[in-house]
Motif scaffolding. Structure first.
Motif, PDB file in Angstrom:
ATOM      1  N   GLU A 162      56.742  60.623  32.146  1.00 43.80           N
ATOM      2  CA  GLU A 162      58.058  60.193  32.626  1.00 43.80           C
ATOM      3  C   GLU A 162      58.740  61.269  33.478  1.00 43.80           C
ATOM      4  O   GLU A 162      59.266  60.960  34.558  1.00 43.80           O
ATOM      5  CB  GLU A 162      58.931  59.770  31.445  1.00 43.80           C
ATOM      6  CG  GLU A 162      58.513  58.429  30.850  1.00 43.80           C
ATOM      7  CD  GLU A 162      59.340  58.038  29.643  1.00 43.80           C
ATOM      8  OE1 GLU A 162      60.244  58.819  29.260  1.00 43.80           O
ATOM      9  OE2 GLU A 162      59.087  56.954  29.067  1.00 43.80           O
ATOM     10  N   PRO A 163      58.749  62.542  33.068  1.00 41.21           N
ATOM     11  CA  PRO A 163      59.316  63.564  33.951  1.00 41.21           C
ATOM     12  C   PRO A 163      58.548  63.725  35.262  1.00 41.21           C
ATOM     13  O   PRO A 163      59.153  64.024  36.301  1.00 41.21           O
ATOM     14  CB  PRO A 163      59.235  64.844  33.102  1.00 41.21           C
ATOM     15  CG  PRO A 163      59.206  64.367  31.692  1.00 41.21           C
ATOM     16  CD  PRO A 163      58.446  63.085  31.729  1.00 41.21           C
ATOM     17  N   ASP A 166      59.824  60.966  37.444  1.00 41.76           N
ATOM     18  CA  ASP A 166      61.169  61.291  37.919  1.00 41.76           C
ATOM     19  C   ASP A 166      61.108  62.298  39.067  1.00 41.76           C
ATOM     20  O   ASP A 166      61.836  62.174  40.062  1.00 41.76           O
ATOM     21  CB  ASP A 166      62.007  61.857  36.774  1.00 41.76           C
ATOM     22  CG  ASP A 166      62.348  60.815  35.723  1.00 41.76           C
ATOM     23  OD1 ASP A 166      62.243  59.612  36.032  1.00 41.76           O
ATOM     24  OD2 ASP A 166      62.708  61.208  34.598  1.00 41.76           O
ATOM     25  N   ARG A 170      62.360  61.796  42.908  1.00 47.89           N
ATOM     26  CA  ARG A 170      63.409  62.694  43.394  1.00 47.89           C
ATOM     27  C   ARG A 170      62.990  63.400  44.681  1.00 47.89           C
ATOM     28  O   ARG A 170      63.789  63.567  45.601  1.00 47.89           O
ATOM     29  CB  ARG A 170      63.720  63.719  42.302  1.00 47.89           C
ATOM     30  CG  ARG A 170      64.923  64.594  42.541  1.00 47.89           C
ATOM     31  CD  ARG A 170      65.346  65.282  41.275  1.00 47.89           C
ATOM     32  NE  ARG A 170      64.287  66.047  40.638  1.00 47.89           N
ATOM     33  CZ  ARG A 170      63.722  65.725  39.472  1.00 47.89           C
ATOM     34  NH1 ARG A 170      64.118  64.637  38.818  1.00 47.89           N
ATOM     35  NH2 ARG A 170      62.773  66.472  38.950  1.00 47.89           N
TER      36      ARG A 170
END
Length: 280
Positions: A162-163, A166, A170
């Protein structure tokens, strides 16, 4: 005292809709995580070198899709030696080596250690921001960079992926995670080793497998696509070749794609290799 936890809520009326940006149209999206999986020795890492070359030079994609704008590539490669394997393959693929950056390790307190996706993701983001126009990050294989995370535990794998997703969104970079097949049967996505989260968290997944009639002919086929229609696959062969460096000939390999599309699905291609006559 620490601030109390709160929800992050977005009103959809304040959202500006946008189209998906593609590195490779309808295959690999910028800002998204993709997975490439298959058995060892089928050319996955060599395919990733070919994708790297096309990203760094703006060459047309193998299905005829228009070239993307030239960009840089960051590679995490745990299984291939940089000097005698990765560099010759990139040269054979025609990559602009000045735009390719390989993270070999992390230096911490004058000691070298392996890169860890949980501990070092901020360092990776800083490296992406520092380099010129990074469009692609390759993690090959992702299982080598999970640290102590249990790759078969869904919640553990999601805490890593998940990070990463992200960060991809980004920074507007495409991320490709290389993975292996398990020895069991099942459909294409279930064959990816480890937790189902490896495929579920990715927005696209692709598998490589031999042609049932010719094991020297490989198939690259989408097995999951959440952000575009699933396209046809591609056939390729791994061709041995020579590259020259400072007067020395170095043996290596490259991917040679066929122009005819592959219309079978990933599940059909794997079933055709199954020894079970009914499945075939």
């Amino acid at each position: 005292p620490a601030a109390p936890a709160r929800l992050e809520v977005v009103c959809m009326a304040d959202v500006r809709p946008s189209a998906i940006s593609w590195l490779w149209s309808n295959w690999i999206a910028l800002g998204k995580v993709s997975v490439l999986a298959g058995e060892g020795g089928r050319g996955k890492s060599t395919i990733l070198c070919d994708i790297t070359a096309r990203t760094t030079t703006g060459e047309q994609w193998p299905d005829g899709a228009a070239a993307s704008d030239v960009g840089s590539v960051i590679i995490l490669a745990a299984e291939d030696d940089v000097e005698d394997t990765l560099a010759p393959r990139l040269m054979a693929a025609g990559a602009d080596l000045s735009r390719v950056f390989v993270i070999r390790s992390v230096m911490e307190e004058n000691r070298r250690r392996s890169f860890n996706l949980q501990a070092d993701l901020e360092r990776l983001e800083a490296e992406i921001r520092k380099r010129d126009n990074v469009k692609l990050v390759i993690i090959d294989p992702i299982s080598s960079y999970l640290g102590k995370v249990d790759s078969h535990k869904n919640s553990d794998v999601r805490s890593v992926l998940e990070p990463i997703g992200d960060m991809a969104a980004r920074l507007r970079v495409a991320i490709i995670c290389n993975n292996h097949f398990s020895k069991g049967g099942g459909n294409a996505n279930n064959r990816v080793i480890g937790s189902v989260a490896f495929v579920n968290q990715a927005r696209a997944a692709f598998i490589v497998t031999p042609d049932e009639d010719d094991e020297t002919r490989m198939l690259l086929i989408p097995s999951k696509m959440n952000i575009a229609p699933i396209k046809h696959g591609l056939a390729y062969r791994i061709e041995g070749c020579q590259v020259s460096f400072e007067g020395t000939e170095i043996a290596t390999s490259r991917i040679m794609y066929e122009s005819t599309p592959i219309t079978v699905t990933a599940d059909q291609a794997l079933a055709a290799l199954d020894g079970n006559g009914e499945a075939k």
